[in-house]
Design a protein around this motif. Structure first.
Motif, mmCIF file in Angstrom:
data_model
loop_
_atom_site.group_PDB
_atom_site.id
_atom_site.type_symbol
_atom_site.label_atom_id
_atom_site.label_comp_id
_atom_site.label_asym_id
_atom_site.label_seq_id
_atom_site.Cartn_x
_atom_site.Cartn_y
_atom_site.Cartn_z
ATOM 1 N N PHE A 166 -2.027 13.438 -2.984
ATOM 2 C CA PHE A 166 -0.642 13.027 -2.761
ATOM 3 C C PHE A 166 -0.612 11.712 -2.003
ATOM 4 C CE2 PHE A 166 0.239 13.691 1.724
ATOM 5 C CZ PHE A 166 -0.732 14.589 2.121
ATOM 6 N N ASP A 167 0.445 10.992 -2.207
ATOM 7 C CA ASP A 167 0.675 9.706 -1.556
ATOM 8 C C ASP A 167 -0.447 8.698 -1.808
ATOM 9 O OD1 ASP A 167 2.475 8.084 0.001
ATOM 10 O OD2 ASP A 167 0.964 8.130 1.570
ATOM 11 N N ARG A 168 -1.512 8.788 -1.053
ATOM 12 C CA ARG A 168 -2.613 7.859 -1.285
ATOM 13 C C ARG A 168 -3.526 8.480 -2.322
ATOM 14 N NH1 ARG A 168 -4.650 6.409 4.343
ATOM 15 N NH2 ARG A 168 -2.756 6.065 5.565
ATOM 16 N N THR A 169 -3.308 8.088 -3.547
ATOM 17 C CA THR A 169 -4.015 8.725 -4.645
ATOM 18 C C THR A 169 -4.826 7.688 -5.416
ATOM 19 O OG1 THR A 169 -2.238 8.326 -6.220
ATOM 20 C CG2 THR A 169 -2.073 10.301 -4.862
ATOM 21 N N ASN A 170 -5.399 8.154 -6.509
ATOM 22 C CA ASN A 170 -6.163 7.248 -7.352
ATOM 23 C C ASN A 170 -5.975 7.680 -8.799
ATOM 24 O OD1 ASN A 170 -8.329 6.165 -8.942
ATOM 25 N ND2 ASN A 170 -9.270 5.531 -7.018
ATOM 26 N N ARG A 200 -6.048 -3.640 2.448
ATOM 27 C CA ARG A 200 -6.823 -2.891 1.459
ATOM 28 C C ARG A 200 -5.995 -2.639 0.212
ATOM 29 N NH1 ARG A 200 -8.281 -0.639 6.069
ATOM 30 N NH2 ARG A 200 -10.397 -0.988 6.801
ATOM 31 N N LYS A 201 -6.706 -2.523 -0.871
ATOM 32 C CA LYS A 201 -5.995 -2.384 -2.137
ATOM 33 C C LYS A 201 -5.755 -0.928 -2.488
ATOM 34 C CE LYS A 201 -9.284 -5.861 -3.398
ATOM 35 N NZ LYS A 201 -10.562 -5.187 -3.062
ATOM 36 N N ILE A 202 -4.965 -0.286 -1.678
ATOM 37 C CA ILE A 202 -4.630 1.090 -1.976
ATOM 38 C C ILE A 202 -3.422 1.071 -2.903
ATOM 39 C CG2 ILE A 202 -3.958 3.287 -0.986
ATOM 40 C CD1 ILE A 202 -5.414 2.557 1.469
ATOM 41 N N GLN A 241 -1.599 14.758 -9.125
ATOM 42 C CA GLN A 241 -1.133 14.032 -7.952
ATOM 43 C C GLN A 241 0.379 14.069 -7.832
ATOM 44 O OE1 GLN A 241 -1.293 9.660 -8.377
ATOM 45 N NE2 GLN A 241 -2.500 9.976 -10.228
ATOM 46 N N VAL A 242 0.820 13.906 -6.608
ATOM 47 C CA VAL A 242 2.244 13.802 -6.315
ATOM 48 C C VAL A 242 2.435 12.517 -5.527
ATOM 49 C CG1 VAL A 242 4.239 14.912 -5.310
ATOM 50 C CG2 VAL A 242 2.304 16.296 -6.043
ATOM 51 N N VAL A 243 3.257 11.674 -6.036
ATOM 52 C CA VAL A 243 3.501 10.418 -5.330
ATOM 53 C C VAL A 243 4.986 10.112 -5.340
ATOM 54 C CG1 VAL A 243 1.277 9.382 -5.857
ATOM 55 C CG2 VAL A 243 3.159 9.153 -7.474
ATOM 56 N N SER A 288 -4.740 13.381 0.939
ATOM 57 C CA SER A 288 -4.273 11.999 0.907
ATOM 58 C C SER A 288 -5.446 11.182 1.450
ATOM 59 C CB SER A 288 -3.045 11.836 1.801
ATOM 60 O OG SER A 288 -2.531 10.537 1.677
ATOM 61 N N PHE A 289 -5.967 10.308 0.633
ATOM 62 C CA PHE A 289 -7.228 9.640 0.968
ATOM 63 C C PHE A 289 -7.181 8.780 2.227
ATOM 64 C CE2 PHE A 289 -7.667 9.766 -3.844
ATOM 65 C CZ PHE A 289 -8.442 10.906 -3.817
#
Lengths: 339, 339
Positions: free
Chosen positions: B150-154, B192-194, B161-163, B126-127
């Motif tokens: 996961f969660d914080r992905t791109n 921030r633009k996450i 990915q898993v979100v 998760s980034f």
DNA sequence: CTAAATTGAGCAATCGATTGCGCAAGTTAC
DNA sequence: GTAACTTGCGCAATCGATTGCTCAATTTAG
């Protein structure tokens, strides 16, 4: 192709030299010419060389990994200790491998084995509540893997440990309640005889006696110290002819449970009952009223544990003398305990 | 002597057979007689034999270690995801190596390298909030190490990915506030633009519009979503000519800060202002009043991430198609949001 | 009763990095 | 001008477990 993993042999081949030279060049060996070193470094970059620590570990016999065993990482206390360990460990090029036992003995045994198989250079552990047999750690120790205990430790094992002075923390907490005017102080403790809970109980008892108050076992409630246990304990206490006017719980969740029940019964905190918990979990300052508690300096505890590890690792040949570091706890006074 | 580490060679010597045979016996190879197998096992026990996974890893090229990179493990959301990963991973004889970035980009890069050096078989990440350049992960992927986000992905990265459906969660939360009678709903978001925060903002906006309420940027407060940010945001909002009567925060800590400030100002929750947060951190049900929030099914998220890893590892040869698993969030209605 | 198949286990290479020893070419010393 | 170093690098073993290939001893088949 996609397996872009290149080795020192690939670099060697590319430069028409041997792997030995590449290895030495990368490790900045004095017997290698500057020209060769530069060439090797450039080639390594081009080939996206990434050293294989596994191979190095096999040769050197050390993995540069520290195993950490904790009951659970989702408790701030433990995750903060872990962070403290990481801080010191990483600075000395060690990585950590974190494992959770969820307070289960079998899982703890399995975990120790897994860590040994992974060839960790040391283990830093806080025992599972269930654990009463420590053979798995003794076995590890015999293999030359240093074990460092923290928080939930055992004095009978010949291993170094870092603890907080639980007795002192409990004494401070209890005395604080007395100073705030409490005369019937209850204590929540754990059913199991883990050192930390024994010490906290002792601190509670001594503080009472030292301040001229009677120690009454009826006010000591045994449980698992979780939220639900705190709730049950509080409910039970409220049924007593003379319910307590102060509670010192050996855990943060326990005192939270008590707070909930008191509020549900319309009993005012701190006016009617004063509360102090143990362990500075973040939610304790988020409650209404905020909860007084004992700060255990978890980050420092982690630092100390890692430092002991580094020390023991570098003194491997010397005679081993287990050391015990006792950190001084701090009473954090918030709204739940002041009149 | 103390180095009690014995190898298959020690066993072999003791039994006057070769290491090959010992290895095969331990691995239950069909070509080894039952008698030999038993003898080997007995000898292994006597010598306290512990297999050296490092050696096996070197040979097989796989370490059976999954690297996990999270911003911080002392947040229940992350530690629960980790637990979910462990659950699946351990069942398939994988160990995990947990690393924290503390939301710092450099630390994240260093961590990826450390994990690659440790020869992990995959990375679940998760980034960090700071991260905008993903080259370090691309490098890992090129080396054949599967990366699962996961969660914080791109979305732009060709990785699975898993979100959780952040949009849906935010929509549900906002609509709930509307249904409870709120007409001026504020939203706390991240500077921030996450992706996750963008989605939550979008969900908030769409819910307003979809329910005939205006979207007013003055009610959207950017910050870091920590407790202090929530407090600041709330204070600022209270100075407005028409302060909000409902708040949806993209984080749990943010809404907690708002609650504190409201209580300090004697403003009643939920009577005057209703609150909904995001992420079911344990303290959210311990507050007074308890906080409504969005459950992200973190355990399942971890399970799913680990399962994807196992899948990708076993399909190494086949063509890689990144998959995206979207979990449905759940609105947990507690006291902070009902009239 | 002999050829074929099966069983049980050893030999040696391999994974990638490291390192003691050795050796040749170049330097320095006297 | 030769002995004594120094420099730069190669050879080969090593760490521990695994595995393809061999091969001898049995067993089975026909």
């Amino acid at each position: 192709m996609k397996k872009g993993k290149s080795t020192i042999h690939d670099i060697a081949e590319k430069l028409n030299i041997t792997a030995s030279t590449v290895s030495r060049a990368l490790n900045n060996h004095p017997r290698i010419s500057v020209a060769t070193k530069k060439a090797v470094q450039k080639a390594a970059e081009i080939l996206h060389y990434q050293p294989n620590h596994i191979a190095a570990s096999l040769r050197s016999g050390k993995s540069n990994i520290i195993g950490i065993i904790v009951p659970s990482i989702d408790r701030t206390f433990f995750s903060t200790v872990v962070r403290g360990i990481e801080e010191i460990a990483n600075a000395s090029r060690y990585n950590v491998m974190i494992c959770q036992t969820h307070d289960n003995y079998e899982k703890e045994v399995a975990t120790v084995n897994a860590l040994l198989n992974a060839q960790v250079d040391g283990i830093i552990v806080s025992f599972a509540k269930e654990t009463t047999n420590f053979d798995h750690f003794l076995k590890a120790k015999e293999k030359g893997v240093p074990i460092i205990m923290f928080d939930r430790t055992n004095d009978e094992l010949e291993m170094s440990q870092v603890v907080v002075d639980d007795f002192l923390g409990a004494y401070k907490a209890t005395e604080h309640l007395i100073q705030q005017g409490c005369t019937r102080i209850s204590h929540f403790t754990n059913v199991r005889k883990i050192n930390i809970y024994k010490e906290r109980l002792r601190g509670y008892k001594e503080a009472l006696i030292g301040n001229g108050l009677p120690y009454d076992e009826d006010y000591v409630v045994e449980g698992n110290l979780q939220l639900e246990d705190g709730r049950e304990a509080m409910k039970k206490l409220l049924l007593m002819p003379h319910p307590p006017d102060g509670i010192f719980s050996a855990s943060a969740y326990g005192i939270m449970g008590a707070l909930q029940v008191l509020k549900e019964h319309g009993i005012k905190v701190p006016e009617e009952v004063k509360l102090v918990g143990f362990s500075n979990e973040p939610f304790t300052y988020l409650t209404e009223p905020s909860l007084s508690t004992i700060e255990q300096h978890s980050m420092r505890m982690g630092n100390a544990a890692a430092e002991i590890f580094l020390e023991e690792i570098s003194n491997k040949d010397k005679k081993f003398i287990p050391q015990k570091i006792v950190l001084k706890p701090e009473l954090i006074i918030r709204k739940s305990s002041v009149r």
